[in-house]
Design an enzyme around this catalytic site. Structure first.
Site, PDB file in Angstrom:
ATOM      1  N   ARG A  45      59.439  73.971  36.372  1.00  0.00           N
ATOM      2  CA  ARG A  45      60.170  72.893  36.064  1.00  0.00           C
ATOM      3  C   ARG A  45      60.163  71.990  37.840  1.00  0.00           C
ATOM      4  O   ARG A  45      60.087  72.713  38.478  1.00  0.00           O
ATOM      5  CB  ARG A  45      61.560  72.740  35.679  1.00  0.00           C
ATOM      6  CG  ARG A  45      62.290  73.904  36.162  1.00  0.00           C
ATOM      7  CD  ARG A  45      63.887  73.906  36.436  1.00  0.00           C
ATOM      8  NE  ARG A  45      64.277  72.669  37.472  1.00  0.00           N
ATOM      9  CZ  ARG A  45      64.034  72.764  38.736  1.00  0.00           C
ATOM     10  NH1 ARG A  45      63.795  73.758  39.375  1.00  0.00           N
ATOM     11  NH2 ARG A  45      64.742  71.681  39.487  1.00  0.00           N
ATOM     12  N   ALA A  47      59.386  68.061  39.334  1.00  0.00           N
ATOM     13  CA  ALA A  47      58.194  67.221  39.628  1.00  0.00           C
ATOM     14  C   ALA A  47      56.946  67.849  40.231  1.00  0.00           C
ATOM     15  O   ALA A  47      56.048  67.901  39.783  1.00  0.00           O
ATOM     16  CB  ALA A  47      58.748  65.819  40.130  1.00  0.00           C
ATOM     17  N   ARG A  82      56.232  66.894  29.134  1.00  0.00           N
ATOM     18  CA  ARG A  82      57.508  66.291  29.620  1.00  0.00           C
ATOM     19  C   ARG A  82      57.061  64.790  30.217  1.00  0.00           C
ATOM     20  O   ARG A  82      56.262  64.690  30.745  1.00  0.00           O
ATOM     21  CB  ARG A  82      58.294  66.883  30.557  1.00  0.00           C
ATOM     22  CG  ARG A  82      58.738  68.419  30.036  1.00  0.00           C
ATOM     23  CD  ARG A  82      59.769  69.004  31.080  1.00  0.00           C
ATOM     24  NE  ARG A  82      61.043  68.583  31.247  1.00  0.00           N
ATOM     25  CZ  ARG A  82      61.728  68.806  32.175  1.00  0.00           C
ATOM     26  NH1 ARG A  82      61.194  69.455  33.386  1.00  0.00           N
ATOM     27  NH2 ARG A  82      62.824  68.093  32.360  1.00  0.00           N
ATOM     28  N   GLN A 186      70.863  73.671  36.664  1.00  0.00           N
ATOM     29  CA  GLN A 186      69.756  73.983  37.570  1.00  0.00           C
ATOM     30  C   GLN A 186      70.574  74.189  38.850  1.00  0.00           C
ATOM     31  O   GLN A 186      70.101  75.027  39.814  1.00  0.00           O
ATOM     32  CB  GLN A 186      68.784  72.933  37.696  1.00  0.00           C
ATOM     33  CG  GLN A 186      67.730  72.755  36.697  1.00  0.00           C
ATOM     34  CD  GLN A 186      68.396  72.073  35.558  1.00  0.00           C
ATOM     35  OE1 GLN A 186      69.416  71.788  35.290  1.00  0.00           O
ATOM     36  NE2 GLN A 186      67.350  71.069  34.780  1.00  0.00           N
ATOM     37  N   ASP A 227      61.986  62.456  40.185  1.00  0.00           N
ATOM     38  CA  ASP A 227      60.891  62.787  38.890  1.00  0.00           C
ATOM     39  C   ASP A 227      60.068  61.681  39.084  1.00  0.00           C
ATOM     40  O   ASP A 227      58.705  61.893  38.585  1.00  0.00           O
ATOM     41  CB  ASP A 227      61.677  63.102  37.725  1.00  0.00           C
ATOM     42  CG  ASP A 227      62.443  64.437  38.045  1.00  0.00           C
ATOM     43  OD1 ASP A 227      63.572  64.334  38.304  1.00  0.00           O
ATOM     44  OD2 ASP A 227      61.918  65.608  37.593  1.00  0.00           O
ATOM     45  N   LYS A 238      67.354  63.798  38.031  1.00  0.00           N
ATOM     46  CA  LYS A 238      68.248  64.405  37.011  1.00  0.00           C
ATOM     47  C   LYS A 238      69.458  63.702  36.536  1.00  0.00           C
ATOM     48  O   LYS A 238      70.067  63.016  37.301  1.00  0.00           O
ATOM     49  CB  LYS A 238      68.935  65.687  37.459  1.00  0.00           C
ATOM     50  CG  LYS A 238      69.623  66.715  36.750  1.00  0.00           C
ATOM     51  CD  LYS A 238      68.945  66.924  35.218  1.00  0.00           C
ATOM     52  CE  LYS A 238      67.334  67.333  35.281  1.00  0.00           C
ATOM     53  NZ  LYS A 238      66.625  67.456  34.250  1.00  0.00           N
TER      54      LYS A 238
HETATM   55  C1  LIG Z   1      61.804  68.358  43.365  1.00  0.00           C
HETATM   56  S1  LIG Z   1      61.823  67.498  42.042  1.00  0.00           S
HETATM   57  C2  LIG Z   1      63.084  68.143  41.173  1.00  0.00           C
HETATM   58  C3  LIG Z   1      63.671  67.450  40.112  1.00  0.00           C
HETATM   59  O1  LIG Z   1      63.335  67.811  38.831  1.00  0.00           O
HETATM   60  C4  LIG Z   1      64.452  68.013  38.140  1.00  0.00           C
HETATM   61  O2  LIG Z   1      64.446  67.931  36.902  1.00  0.00           O
HETATM   62  P1  LIG Z   1      64.133  69.187  35.776  1.00  0.00           P
HETATM   63  O3  LIG Z   1      65.080  70.463  36.413  1.00  0.00           O
HETATM   64  O4  LIG Z   1      64.406  68.901  34.443  1.00  0.00           O
HETATM   65  O5  LIG Z   1      62.480  69.560  36.095  1.00  0.00           O
HETATM   66  C5  LIG Z   1      65.612  67.201  38.789  1.00  0.00           C
HETATM   67  O6  LIG Z   1      65.451  66.005  38.220  1.00  0.00           O
HETATM   68  C6  LIG Z   1      65.209  67.465  40.182  1.00  0.00           C
HETATM   69  O7  LIG Z   1      65.801  66.394  41.085  1.00  0.00           O
END
Ligand SMILES: CSC[C@H]1O[C@H](OP(=O)(O)O)[C@H](O)[C@@H]1O
Length: 324
Positions: A45, A47, A82, A186, A227, A238
């Site tokens: 996960r 970006a 996604r 997270q 993202d 997020k």
């Molecule tokens: C460095 S990008 C990280 C970014 O992605 C996360 O989303 P997810 O855990 O759902 O992939 C979150 O938005 C983070 O800021």
């Protein structure tokens, strides 16, 4: 330090982020469907890490099929795994562009993307750290972050946490406040794990306590990842990021977004049209499989929100602060 995602002996290997912090293990993914499953359950996960997944997954498809149409069909499914993080489809498109030169060329492009990501994140976070030092006179600094934008969210190094590594190494960091980041935690599971591993002083807080921490004067700057970034500077990140930006504005605190320039969507004039992923009700109504809401409870569970540019002090990429 091991990459979050890599190509090993003809397959994709990832750190299994669902297992952290309890267990550090890797998963070996040999098909596009296995990769899509890992992306959708957030075993991989973030970006920039999804950019690497998109590119490497396209290489998997290129080796699996002789017919280019079948490769493209797999790549399209992968890009749609996604919807919000632009890097996933960007990584797919970048690797797919080399299909005419054969699967080895597709893989070479994917591996080049992996090498670039670590370098670009290191540069973007260094520039963001410089900007934060200029904006925040207090030493040492106290940062608040949301979700996980560390090395686990990238191929390596990290974006928002990349700033932490730079400031910590320079002796300018007192502590990090890490939002736990409901519902998938997270922050508590991944950011805390990275900070502990790096020996950075930190505390985890409920997302709902972040504004109170600012009101109590516990925060000098908020720094987050992204993202998808629109050309006007609106940022999808997020869920909960928008609320942090509102609170930061109320308390006159800098709010800094860090990302590689690949997270800027050049087709997107503003954040209004960013597709926001909606996730399953069980993420809200259960905790570790135990119901915490009555059966049949309906939820609102967007995985991201959009922070308007006017609430953001700076969006910093490897090229420096973004000019809207
Ligand atoms: C460095 S990008 C990280 C970014 O992605 C996360 O989303 P997810 O855990 O759902 O992939 C979150 O938005 C983070 O800021």
């Amino acid at each position: 330090m091991r990459r979050t995602i890599d190509w090993v002996n003809g397959a994709i290997e990832i750190i299994d982020q669902v297992a952290l912090p309890g267990e550090y293990r890797t998963l070996r993914l040999t098909t596009v469907d296995e990769l899509i499953g890992a992306i959708q359950r957030l075993a991989v996960r973030g970006a920039p890490a999804l950019g690497g997944a998109g590119a490497l997954g396209t290489a998997l498809a290129a080796f699996a099929h002789d017919d280019p149409a079948e490769v493209r069909a797999d790549a399209e499914r992968l890009a749609g795994a996604r919807p919000t993080a632009v890097n996933l489809s960007w990584g797919v498109s970048r690797a797919l562009a080399r299909l005419g030169d054969g699967p080895e060329a597709v893989l070479a492009e994917a591996l080049a993307l992996l090498d670039e990501d670590e370098r670009l994140n290191h540069e973007a976070s260094a520039r963001a750290a410089e900007l934060i030092l200029e904006k925040c006179p207090r030493r040492p600094l106290r940062l608040l972050t949301h979700c996980n934008a560390g090395r686990l969210a990238t191929v390596g190094w990290g974006t928002a946490l990349g700033v932490v590594w730079h400031l910590h190494a320079a002796g300018h960091l007192e502590y990090v406040l890490a939002d736990e980041t409901r519902p998938l935690l997270q922050g508590a599971r991944l950011t805390a794990w990275e900070l502990a591993e790096a020996g950075v002083p930190y505390r985890v807080l409920p997302d709902s306590a972040a504004a109170a921490a600012m009101a109590r004067g516990m925060v000098d700057c908020v720094v987050v990842g992204a993202d998808r970034i629109a050309v006007n500077g609106d940022v999808a990140n997020k869920i909960g990021t928008y609320g942090l930006a509102l609170a930061a504005a109320r308390h006159g605190l800098p709010f800094v977004v860090v990302a590689p320039s690949s997270t800027v969507d050049p087709e997107l004039r503003s954040g209004d049209s960013i597709v926001i992923e909606e996730r399953a009700a069980e993420e809200i109504t259960t905790v570790s499989g135990t119901p915490v809401a009555p059966p049949g409870t309906k939820v609102f569970n967007p995985a991201f929100d959009v922070t308007p540019a006017e609430l953001i002090t700076a969006v910093v990429t490897e090229k420096g602060p973004l000019a809207p």
